[in-house]
Design a protein around this motif. Structure first.
Motif, short mmCIF file in Angstrom:
data_model
loop_
_atom_site.label_atom_id
_atom_site.label_comp_id
_atom_site.label_asym_id
_atom_site.label_seq_id
_atom_site.Cartn_x
_atom_site.Cartn_y
_atom_site.Cartn_z
N UNK A 104 -17.93 8.32 3.41
CA UNK A 104 -17.59 7.52 2.27
C UNK A 104 -16.10 7.65 1.76
N UNK A 105 -15.40 8.69 2.13
CA UNK A 105 -13.94 8.87 2.17
C UNK A 105 -13.24 8.07 2.77
N UNK A 106 -13.73 7.47 3.79
CA UNK A 106 -13.02 6.31 4.71
C UNK A 106 -13.67 5.12 4.73
N UNK A 107 -14.37 4.71 3.75
CA UNK A 107 -14.98 3.66 3.80
C UNK A 107 -14.09 2.39 3.42
N UNK A 150 -16.97 -9.11 -9.26
CA UNK A 150 -15.57 -8.68 -9.76
C UNK A 150 -15.68 -8.34 -11.50
N UNK A 151 -15.10 -7.20 -11.69
CA UNK A 151 -15.46 -6.58 -13.17
C UNK A 151 -14.00 -6.16 -13.56
N UNK A 152 -13.67 -6.14 -15.14
CA UNK A 152 -12.34 -5.48 -15.34
C UNK A 152 -11.99 -4.27 -14.94
N UNK A 153 -13.09 -3.59 -14.41
CA UNK A 153 -12.65 -2.12 -13.75
C UNK A 153 -12.44 -2.01 -12.43
N UNK A 154 -13.04 -2.90 -11.76
CA UNK A 154 -12.83 -3.07 -10.35
C UNK A 154 -12.77 -4.37 -9.70
N UNK A 155 -11.95 -4.54 -8.68
CA UNK A 155 -11.73 -5.67 -7.81
C UNK A 155 -12.10 -5.59 -6.52
N UNK A 156 -12.50 -4.21 -6.13
CA UNK A 156 -12.80 -3.97 -4.50
C UNK A 156 -14.12 -3.96 -4.41
N UNK A 157 -14.55 -4.83 -3.40
CA UNK A 157 -15.89 -4.69 -2.66
C UNK A 157 -15.95 -3.88 -1.50
N UNK A 158 -17.24 -3.36 -1.31
CA UNK A 158 -17.46 -2.77 0.05
C UNK A 158 -17.04 -3.73 1.22
N UNK A 159 -16.81 -3.20 2.39
CA UNK A 159 -16.33 -4.05 3.39
C UNK A 159 -17.59 -4.78 4.16
N UNK A 160 -17.19 -6.09 4.50
CA UNK A 160 -18.16 -6.84 4.84
C UNK A 160 -18.71 -6.72 6.58
N UNK A 161 -19.62 -6.52 6.60
CA UNK A 161 -20.27 -6.64 8.12
C UNK A 161 -20.98 -7.85 8.72
N UNK A 162 -21.11 -7.87 10.10
CA UNK A 162 -21.88 -9.11 10.56
C UNK A 162 -23.33 -9.28 9.86
N UNK A 197 0.80 -1.08 -0.04
CA UNK A 197 -0.22 0.05 -0.10
C UNK A 197 0.75 1.08 -0.25
N UNK A 198 0.36 2.38 0.06
CA UNK A 198 0.81 3.81 0.14
C UNK A 198 2.09 3.75 1.20
N UNK A 199 2.88 4.49 0.99
CA UNK A 199 4.20 4.84 1.97
C UNK A 199 4.36 3.48 2.75
N UNK A 200 4.63 2.39 1.88
CA UNK A 200 4.96 1.20 2.53
C UNK A 200 4.30 0.43 3.75
N UNK A 201 2.82 0.80 3.70
CA UNK A 201 1.98 0.21 4.50
C UNK A 201 1.77 1.08 6.06
N UNK A 202 2.22 2.43 5.70
CA UNK A 202 2.16 3.21 6.82
C UNK A 202 0.65 3.34 7.61
N UNK A 203 -0.34 3.30 6.65
CA UNK A 203 -1.71 3.42 7.14
C UNK A 203 -2.20 1.89 6.70
N UNK A 204 -1.52 0.89 6.80
CA UNK A 204 -2.03 -0.43 6.57
C UNK A 204 -2.87 -0.95 7.51
N UNK A 205 -3.02 -0.35 8.80
CA UNK A 205 -3.68 -1.13 9.74
C UNK A 205 -5.38 -1.17 9.59
N UNK A 206 -5.70 -0.41 8.53
CA UNK A 206 -7.05 -0.07 8.04
C UNK A 206 -7.19 -0.19 6.38
N UNK A 207 -8.11 -1.16 6.34
CA UNK A 207 -8.27 -1.76 4.93
C UNK A 207 -9.12 -0.70 4.05
N UNK A 208 -8.89 0.59 3.84
CA UNK A 208 -9.74 1.54 3.28
C UNK A 208 -9.88 1.30 1.79
#
Length: 837
Positions: free
Chosen positions: A676-679, A653-665, A380-391
């Motif tokens: 939405x910016x921090x989803x 999954x589509x050719x344009x995007x492989x990211x899904x909204x986060x799973x909840x219980x 991720x960005x900056x070698x995972x500096x903010x990798x504790x959250x999967x934004x």
């Protein structure tokens, strides 16, 4: 006062009884007649303007014809009446929910009058503030209601384009902003209008506005001007070609502070890499790089321009502090047939200093763009500096980096070069090196779940699968990779270039390997890690759904990689089976629950791949696997694969995007109270695997029921020829793909040349017709002049003859004739004789 009194008396009526709005509107409409005084018409329009809001239907039904007549006759003469009638018409045509049909009916009546619409374009040339502003408003309203009709009138208007360009030059900010809004509506879905305005100089005017407002720092005004320029360029090949011929392509880079003449070996200035960002600036820059990407992806772009824009995108995405969405957009705009030398271009990444709120940055050691790209995908960005959250934004960026890597390694020689770099050195070294990708692949699962390591390993499996796809040679090389056992658990989770430029690398505490710990190849290592992941998942409490889901994600990564590696590679299948892979696959299929679909489906698919391509001699043969498949049930295995195919995590999954909204219980979805910016988001598959699975799952399902002693008809009889055939097929596919691309390019060029020639021929025919008409008109005028001259000469001759006769009569009558008159006679005689001669 007398005028007001007379108007009041006229409206009140002779008896003084109060009148209804309908009667008042009827009387005011009568005063719109051209036979009344201008002052009376002005007063009537002002009164109707006040009534238009509350009595919209009555004013439109009774007064609209008169208002249009006033617009055509008086708006250019008197500014006050022009402003009033334009505002009244705007009220009548404005669409709101209660009176939408009424406003559209008024609009249709207005547009039925061609001259009235042409008058609006004429009024744009009026420099009076209120006239120009009200004209822009009524045009915007009409365009919102009936865009195609207004566009048709604009193309016929004699001064439409010049008036639009004139308004763009207005120094008054309100007029200029309103004109940009109107132009966006005018050019929408009309290539002809886009071409007309482009050749009238709209691009130059719009980018002058952007420059005057401070470039990308210019706020909303720059944003609207850039949107208007984007509307003129998008889906319009003619305007794109014209735009390239101007000096504006270099200006796009300058607006981003990127030097337009930067050489490949030069480093961009720090003011480009490190900037202060706000939401409006991000939006403006997004529009600019969108225009640049449009020019890169279209036909006719020069190699120099393409390389400049690609370099700008790479620097912005990999070596700047730009917001994450901008980096993602820049990577996605890079062409799929990327010819940019990522391994040769040296970048200087930056890392934010902790606890400085992004105001201080460390400059890191230079590294190749390919290394930085792989690090971005892995950590991720900056070698995972903010990798504790999967934004979600961060995962979109890593997904874009993964797609760019896939485009870069499509050539066989590039894949082989990268995999050869992972092979163990021939001579032993005291400090063995390991690539970041290989290290991420070798991270062993631990009992305490590390979400960052799971995501890193998952992306590593996706990257490595791209290196092996459809390449028997790369698969053979990958079987020779044997990472040092001492590096796997202990090497820091960082790339080798992520150290401050003014510092020194941190000391590496690498333990000495044991003599009994021999290096292990990748397939047995993956099989072991897959088994450990299944074991760790089984030990997690079912109530801890999040941790179960993370282990499942890691297992999916290993299974997807192994499925693509083992396909059409019998030696890899033999290695996997000898490492105990059969038992690893059978147990999850036996213990399937109703809530699980991904892992059992992938295990069934990989089991089918092993059965299909198990052709090397060994302890586990097709005859060994067949009873297991029979005991599990072919229908049950096919059912597992069907459930896998219907899972939302696979279908979305589509050719344009492989990211899904986060799973909840409660299921898969977006948390409603989350910015939405921090989803948060999650990744399970990429499009390459989805396409691979859809292309081959039917072959696997059919092969499950095949006799163990008979090979599938889709495969060859021995492993050697199969590998060679696959290599030949892959080579032929590359040739076909290249030839198809060249054919498409040539066909597009032929189409452009044909269209251009047809357009030029049409213009020449039109020009010839105009010249012929002009010549005929000139000849007609010449004939008329010659005839008029002949008539004058005849008249002059008659007058001279009559005068001579009169003088003769005067002399005969004894009247005195002056000498001048006599000389005139002589002159006349001489002239007559000359004419006779």
């Amino acid at each position: 006062m007398d005028f007001l009194s007379q108007t009041y008396i006229a409206l009140r009526g002779p008896t003084g009884a109060p009148q209804s709005p309908t009667d008042t509107i009827a009387k005011l409409s009568d005063r719109l007649s051209p036979s009344t005084l201008l002052a009376d018409r002005r007063a009537a329009v002002l009164s109707l303007k006040g009534l238009a809001r509350d009595c919209k239907a009555e004013v439109g039904e009774t007064a609209l014809p008169g208002l249009l007549q006033v617009l055509q006759n008086d708006a250019e003469i008197d500014a006050d009446i022009g402003k009033a009638v334009l505002e009244t018409l705007t009220h009548l045509c404005e669409v709101d929910e209660p009176s939408k049909e009424l406003a559209l009916r008024h609009t249709d009546y207005f547009l039925a009058n061609e001259q009235a619409t042409h008058t609006l374009f004429t009024l744009l040339a009026d420099s009076h503030f209120y006239i120009r502003y009200a004209t822009l408003q009524i045009l915007a309203t009409l365009l919102q209601n009936r865009r195609s009709a207004v566009q048709g009138y604009f193309l016929k208007a004699p001064n439409g384009a010049s008036s639009i360009i004139l308004v763009l030059e207005d120094k008054r900010e309100i007029i200029r902003n309103e004109s940009i809004t109107m132009i966006q509506l005018l050019v929408s879905q009309s290539p002809d209008i886009q071409k007309v305005l482009a050749f009238e100089g709209a691009f130059e005017k719009l980018f002058n506005i952007v420059t005057q407002e401070g470039g990308v720092e210019g706020g909303v005004i720059s944003h609207d001007a850039l949107r208007c320029a984007d509307g003129l360029l998008r889906f319009n090949a003619s305007n794109q070609s014209y735009f390239r011929e101007t000096s504006l392509p270099a200006l796009l880079c300058s607006l981003l502070l990127f030097p337009p003449n930067l050489q490949l070996q030069d480093v961009p200035p720090q003011e480009f890499a490190l900037q202060f960002w706000d939401q409006q600036k991000t939006t403006n820059v997004s529009l600019i790089i969108g225009i640049m990407g449009m020019l890169v992806g279209s036909k006719g772009s020069s190699n120099q321009e393409t390389m400049l824009y690609v370099r700008c995108f790479v620097e912005l995405a990999l070596a700047s502090n730009a917001p994450t969405p901008l980096k993602t957009q820049a990577l996605r705009l890079l062409p799929s047939n990327l010819a940019f030398p990522l391994s040769e271009v040296i970048l200087t990444p930056y890392m934010p200093v902790p606890e400085t709120n992004g105001e201080e940055w460390d400059r890191l050691e230079p590294a190749s763009a390919l290394d930085v790209l792989v690090e971005l995908a892995l950590h991720g960005e900056y070698n995972g500096l903010y990798g504790d959250r999967r934004l979600k934004d961060a995962l979109e960026l890593r997904g874009a980096a993964l797609n760019l890597f896939d485009n870069f390694v499509r050539k066989e020689e590039v894949k082989q070069a990268i995999i050869q770099g992972m092979l163990p050195p021939q001579a032993p070294t005291p400090t063995p090196m390991i690539s970041p990708l290989l290290h991420a692949l070798c991270i062993p699962p631990t009992s305490s779940l590390d979400v960052m390591n799971v995501t890193t390993t998952h992306f590593a499996t996706l990257l490595f699968a791209h290196l092996l796809a459809s390449s028997p040679r790369c698969k053979a090389l990958a079987r020779s990779i044997k990472p040092s056992p001492a590096l796997s658990p202990s090497t820091p989770n960082q790339g080798q270039f992520f150290i401050p430029a003014d510092g020194t690398p941190p000391p590496s505490n690498i333990p000495e390997p044991d003599d009994d710990d021999t290096p292990q190849s990748l397939i047995p290592l993956f099989t072991e890690n897959l088994s450990l992941s299944f074991l760790s998942k089984s030990r997690v409490d079912d109530a801890n759904e999040k941790e179960v889901r993370e282990w499942e994600r890691l297992i999916v990564g290993y299974l997807c990689l192994l499925s693509q590696w083992l396909w059409e590679d019998p030696k890899a299948v033999r290695e996997f089976l000898e490492a105990g892979g059969l038992g690893v696959l059978v147990e999850p299929i036996n213990q399937t629950t109703e809530t699980e679909s991904l892992v059992p489906g992938l295990c069934a698919f990989l089991l089918g791949v092993c059965y299909e391509f198990n052709r090397e001699p060994g302890e586990i043969t097709r005859s060994t696997i067949h009873p297991i498949i029979s005991r599990l049930g072919v229908d049950a295995l096919i059912g597992q694969m069907t459930r896998f195919r219907e899972d939302d995590r696979f279908k979305s999954i589509t050719p344009e995007s492989m990211v899904m909204p986060s799973w909840t219980s409660t299921g898969i979805g977006v948390v409603t109270n989350q910015n939405p910016v921090e989803q948060d988001g999650e990744i399970w598959f990429d499009w390459a695997f989805v396409d691979f699975w859809k292309s081959n799952h039917y072959t696997v399902q059919r092969g499950l029921s095949a006799d163990p002693n008979v090979l599938s008809s889709s495969t060859s009889s021995s492993s050697g020829p199969s590998a060679e055939s696959a290599m030949v097929i892959s080579s032929l596919r590359d040739v076909i793909r290249t030839q198809a691309t060249e054919m498409d390019t040539l066909q597009a060029q032929l189409k452009d040349l044909t269209a251009s020639s047809s357009s030029q021929l049409k213009d020449l025919h039109a020009r010839i017709a105009d010249l012929e008409a002009a010549l005929e008109e000139a000849q007609g005028k010449k004939r008329d002049v010659e005839k008029e001259q002949e008539d004058l000469l005849v008249l002059l001759d008659e007058m001279s003859t009559k005068r001579r006769r009169d003088k003769v009569r005067m002399r005969e009558a004894g009247l005195e004739v002056s000498e001048d008159e006599g000389e005139d006679d002589d002159d006349d005689d001489d002239e007559g004789e000359g004419e006779e001669e």
